[in-house]
Design a protein around this motif. Structure first.
Motif, PDB file in Angstrom:
ATOM      1  N   TYR A   3       0.835  -1.205   0.000  1.00 32.75           N
ATOM      2  CA  TYR A   3       0.000   0.000   0.000  1.00 32.75           C
ATOM      3  C   TYR A   3       0.868   1.253   0.000  1.00 32.75           C
ATOM      4  O   TYR A   3       1.840   1.342   0.757  1.00 32.75           O
ATOM      5  CB  TYR A   3      -0.905   0.015   1.237  1.00 32.75           C
ATOM      6  N   THR A   4       0.512   2.196  -0.865  1.00 33.27           N
ATOM      7  CA  THR A   4       1.108   3.533  -0.856  1.00 33.27           C
ATOM      8  C   THR A   4      -0.043   4.521  -0.736  1.00 33.27           C
ATOM      9  O   THR A   4      -0.963   4.505  -1.556  1.00 33.27           O
ATOM     10  CB  THR A   4       1.897   3.807  -2.157  1.00 33.27           C
ATOM     11  N   GLY A   5      -0.001   5.365   0.300  1.00 29.71           N
ATOM     12  CA  GLY A   5      -1.082   6.326   0.540  1.00 29.71           C
ATOM     13  C   GLY A   5      -1.119   7.430  -0.502  1.00 29.71           C
ATOM     14  O   GLY A   5      -0.173   7.639  -1.265  1.00 29.71           O
ATOM     15  N   SER A   6      -2.219   8.151  -0.524  1.00 30.57           N
ATOM     16  CA  SER A   6      -2.359   9.284  -1.440  1.00 30.57           C
ATOM     17  C   SER A   6      -1.426  10.419  -1.001  1.00 30.57           C
ATOM     18  O   SER A   6      -1.025  10.490   0.163  1.00 30.57           O
ATOM     19  CB  SER A   6      -3.803   9.755  -1.482  1.00 30.57           C
ATOM     20  N   TYR A   7      -1.082  11.278  -1.951  1.00 29.38           N
ATOM     21  CA  TYR A   7      -0.170  12.386  -1.653  1.00 29.38           C
ATOM     22  C   TYR A   7      -0.348  13.462  -2.712  1.00 29.38           C
ATOM     23  O   TYR A   7      -1.186  13.333  -3.599  1.00 29.38           O
ATOM     24  CB  TYR A   7       1.281  11.898  -1.585  1.00 29.38           C
ATOM     25  N   LEU A   8       0.443  14.541  -2.620  1.00 30.64           N
ATOM     26  CA  LEU A   8       0.362  15.636  -3.574  1.00 30.64           C
ATOM     27  C   LEU A   8       1.603  15.673  -4.458  1.00 30.64           C
ATOM     28  O   LEU A   8       2.720  15.486  -3.983  1.00 30.64           O
ATOM     29  CB  LEU A   8       0.240  16.981  -2.850  1.00 30.64           C
ATOM     30  N   ASN A   9       1.390  15.937  -5.743  1.00 29.76           N
ATOM     31  CA  ASN A   9       2.474  16.115  -6.710  1.00 29.76           C
ATOM     32  C   ASN A   9       2.843  17.584  -6.734  1.00 29.76           C
ATOM     33  O   ASN A   9       2.051  18.421  -7.154  1.00 29.76           O
ATOM     34  CB  ASN A   9       1.993  15.658  -8.089  1.00 29.76           C
ATOM     35  N   TRP A  10       4.051  17.901  -6.290  1.00 30.36           N
ATOM     36  CA  TRP A  10       4.551  19.274  -6.322  1.00 30.36           C
ATOM     37  C   TRP A  10       5.572  19.469  -7.430  1.00 30.36           C
ATOM     38  O   TRP A  10       6.349  20.406  -7.421  1.00 30.36           O
ATOM     39  CB  TRP A  10       5.180  19.642  -4.988  1.00 30.36           C
ATOM     40  N   GLY A  11       5.594  18.591  -8.396  1.00 26.18           N
ATOM     41  CA  GLY A  11       6.559  18.671  -9.489  1.00 26.18           C
ATOM     42  C   GLY A  11       6.298  19.848 -10.403  1.00 26.18           C
ATOM     43  O   GLY A  11       5.244  20.500 -10.358  1.00 26.18           O
ATOM     44  N   GLY A  12       7.269  20.108 -11.306  1.00 24.13           N
ATOM     45  CA  GLY A  12       7.193  21.247 -12.201  1.00 24.13           C
ATOM     46  C   GLY A  12       5.995  21.238 -13.122  1.00 24.13           C
ATOM     47  O   GLY A  12       5.510  22.281 -13.518  1.00 24.13           O
ATOM     48  N   ASN A  13       5.480  20.057 -13.493  1.00 21.09           N
ATOM     49  CA  ASN A  13       4.329  19.966 -14.399  1.00 21.09           C
ATOM     50  C   ASN A  13       3.008  19.805 -13.657  1.00 21.09           C
ATOM     51  O   ASN A  13       1.977  19.642 -14.279  1.00 21.09           O
ATOM     52  CB  ASN A  13       4.493  18.772 -15.341  1.00 21.09           C
ATOM     53  N   ALA A  14       3.027  19.833 -12.330  1.00 18.27           N
ATOM     54  CA  ALA A  14       1.822  19.520 -11.567  1.00 18.27           C
ATOM     55  C   ALA A  14       0.660  20.429 -11.906  1.00 18.27           C
ATOM     56  O   ALA A  14      -0.488  20.013 -11.897  1.00 18.27           O
ATOM     57  CB  ALA A  14       2.108  19.586 -10.065  1.00 18.27           C
ATOM     58  N   GLY A  15       0.917  21.683 -12.223  1.00 19.50           N
ATOM     59  CA  GLY A  15      -0.173  22.610 -12.488  1.00 19.50           C
ATOM     60  C   GLY A  15      -0.509  22.780 -13.948  1.00 19.50           C
ATOM     61  O   GLY A  15      -1.440  23.504 -14.282  1.00 19.50           O
ATOM     62  N   SER A  16       0.203  22.130 -14.823  1.00 21.42           N
ATOM     63  CA  SER A  16      -0.001  22.327 -16.259  1.00 21.42           C
ATOM     64  C   SER A  16      -1.436  22.017 -16.663  1.00 21.42           C
ATOM     65  O   SER A  16      -1.901  20.900 -16.504  1.00 21.42           O
ATOM     66  CB  SER A  16       0.960  21.440 -17.058  1.00 21.42           C
ATOM     67  N   GLY A  17      -2.121  23.010 -17.163  1.00 26.07           N
ATOM     68  CA  GLY A  17      -3.471  22.821 -17.670  1.00 26.07           C
ATOM     69  C   GLY A  17      -4.541  22.766 -16.601  1.00 26.07           C
ATOM     70  O   GLY A  17      -5.704  22.589 -16.906  1.00 26.07           O
ATOM     71  N   ASN A  18      -4.205  22.944 -15.353  1.00 24.48           N
ATOM     72  CA  ASN A  18      -5.200  22.882 -14.290  1.00 24.48           C
ATOM     73  C   ASN A  18      -4.761  23.800 -13.154  1.00 24.48           C
ATOM     74  O   ASN A  18      -3.939  23.437 -12.331  1.00 24.48           O
ATOM     75  CB  ASN A  18      -5.353  21.445 -13.785  1.00 24.48           C
ATOM     76  N   SER A  19      -5.330  25.014 -13.106  1.00 27.59           N
ATOM     77  CA  SER A  19      -4.895  26.000 -12.116  1.00 27.59           C
ATOM     78  C   SER A  19      -5.157  25.547 -10.683  1.00 27.59           C
ATOM     79  O   SER A  19      -4.486  25.986  -9.760  1.00 27.59           O
ATOM     80  CB  SER A  19      -5.590  27.343 -12.367  1.00 27.59           C
ATOM     81  N   ALA A  20      -6.097  24.622 -10.483  1.00 32.43           N
ATOM     82  CA  ALA A  20      -6.367  24.133  -9.123  1.00 32.43           C
ATOM     83  C   ALA A  20      -5.186  23.327  -8.579  1.00 32.43           C
ATOM     84  O   ALA A  20      -5.052  23.162  -7.374  1.00 32.43           O
ATOM     85  CB  ALA A  20      -7.633  23.276  -9.116  1.00 32.43           C
ATOM     86  N   TRP A  21      -4.333  22.823  -9.464  1.00 29.90           N
ATOM     87  CA  TRP A  21      -3.183  22.030  -9.023  1.00 29.90           C
ATOM     88  C   TRP A  21      -1.951  22.874  -8.749  1.00 29.90           C
ATOM     89  O   TRP A  21      -0.964  22.390  -8.242  1.00 29.90           O
ATOM     90  CB  TRP A  21      -2.813  20.997 -10.076  1.00 29.90           C
ATOM     91  N   ASN A  22      -1.969  24.155  -9.151  1.00 32.31           N
ATOM     92  CA  ASN A  22      -0.765  24.974  -9.033  1.00 32.31           C
ATOM     93  C   ASN A  22      -0.265  25.032  -7.608  1.00 32.31           C
ATOM     94  O   ASN A  22      -1.029  25.233  -6.663  1.00 32.31           O
ATOM     95  CB  ASN A  22      -1.007  26.393  -9.545  1.00 32.31           C
ATOM     96  N   VAL A  23       1.036  24.861  -7.451  1.00 34.72           N
ATOM     97  CA  VAL A  23       1.693  25.014  -6.163  1.00 34.72           C
ATOM     98  C   VAL A  23       2.062  26.482  -6.045  1.00 34.72           C
ATOM     99  O   VAL A  23       2.827  27.004  -6.836  1.00 34.72           O
ATOM    100  CB  VAL A  23       2.949  24.121  -6.073  1.00 34.72           C
ATOM    101  N   ILE A  24       1.481  27.142  -5.069  1.00 37.63           N
ATOM    102  CA  ILE A  24       1.708  28.576  -4.885  1.00 37.63           C
ATOM    103  C   ILE A  24       3.026  28.761  -4.146  1.00 37.63           C
ATOM    104  O   ILE A  24       3.225  28.195  -3.074  1.00 37.63           O
ATOM    105  CB  ILE A  24       0.544  29.204  -4.097  1.00 37.63           C
ATOM    106  N   ARG A  25       3.911  29.559  -4.709  1.00 34.93           N
ATOM    107  CA  ARG A  25       5.193  29.798  -4.062  1.00 34.93           C
ATOM    108  C   ARG A  25       5.215  31.215  -3.502  1.00 34.93           C
ATOM    109  O   ARG A  25       4.916  32.172  -4.190  1.00 34.93           O
ATOM    110  CB  ARG A  25       6.336  29.564  -5.044  1.00 34.93           C
ATOM    111  N   ASN A  26       5.582  31.319  -2.268  1.00 34.35           N
ATOM    112  CA  ASN A  26       5.698  32.606  -1.595  1.00 34.35           C
ATOM    113  C   ASN A  26       7.191  32.851  -1.445  1.00 34.35           C
ATOM    114  O   ASN A  26       7.826  32.302  -0.557  1.00 34.35           O
ATOM    115  CB  ASN A  26       5.006  32.541  -0.230  1.00 34.35           C
ATOM    116  N   GLY A  27       7.756  33.637  -2.323  1.00 35.89           N
ATOM    117  CA  GLY A  27       9.202  33.763  -2.355  1.00 35.89           C
ATOM    118  C   GLY A  27       9.762  32.549  -3.060  1.00 35.89           C
ATOM    119  O   GLY A  27       9.514  32.348  -4.232  1.00 35.89           O
ATOM    120  N   LEU A  28      10.464  31.702  -2.352  1.00 38.05           N
ATOM    121  CA  LEU A  28      11.068  30.518  -2.955  1.00 38.05           C
ATOM    122  C   LEU A  28      10.533  29.211  -2.404  1.00 38.05           C
ATOM    123  O   LEU A  28      11.113  28.171  -2.614  1.00 38.05           O
ATOM    124  CB  LEU A  28      12.583  30.555  -2.759  1.00 38.05           C
TER     125      LEU A  28
END
Length: 175
Positions: free
Chosen positions: A75-100
């Motif tokens: 079993y591998t639990g659910s998690y979030l993809n924070w990779g560079g393509n995670a938000g491509s085509g879906n703004s709800a997936w965008n990882v918001i960066r505050n500074g760096l």
């Protein structure tokens, strides 16, 4: 946590086990003076290893008269993809960066469960077959696809396997 219990029954020797990893904290920062932020239960930002919060493996096995069989559930639990393509085509997936550093968001990656099987026969006879075992292994027995991970390959190579079911027939010999 890793628990194992082996006991005899009227039918043979049983082996039961459970192994669970529950990560409690995983912080990271950019540069030596950067702000620390949690990467717990994410993958994709740190390309060295995922920090998936929950993983586990349960097994049950039986040995009798030279035969042995084991079933493993992974079993591998659910998690979030924070990779560079995670938000491509879906703004709800965008990882918001505050500074760096990221402060939220990411593509939800589903949990996954696979089953492995091992069946073997150990020859107990004297002579040429002594110390010989024939076996059948099936990794990902039910040919489950890894969950979708929005990236170049479509799956998270750090926590999944694209090969699908892998079957091995073999013979081992102890000298």
């Amino acid at each position: 946590l890793d628990l194992r219990y082996r006991f005899m029954t009227g039918f043979g020797e049983m082996d039961l086990g459970v192994s669970v990893a529950q990560k409690l904290k995983a912080d990271q920062k950019f540069g030596s003076d950067g702000v620390a932020f949690s990467v717990l239960n994410t993958s994709g930002l740190n390309t060295t290893f995922p920090t998936i919060k929950t993983t586990g493996r349960v097994n049950a096995g039986l040995k009798r008269n030279g035969w042995s069989g084991d079933v493993f559930v992974n079993y591998t639990g659910s998690y979030l993809n924070w990779g560079g393509n995670a938000g491509s085509g879906n703004s709800a997936w965008n990882v918001i960066r505050n500074g760096l550093y990221p402060v939220g968001g990411g593509q939800p990656v589903s949990s996954s469960t696979t089953v492995d099987l091992h069946v073997a026969y150990d020859f107990k006879s004297e002579g040429a077959l002594q110390g010989t075992q024939v076996f059948f292994d099936a990794a990902n027995l039910f040919d489950e696809d890894p969950p979708f991970f929005n990236g170049p390959t479509g799956y998270d190579f750090l926590s999944g396997n694209l090969l699908g079911r892998q079957v091995t027939l073999g013979v081992t010999k102890k000298w």
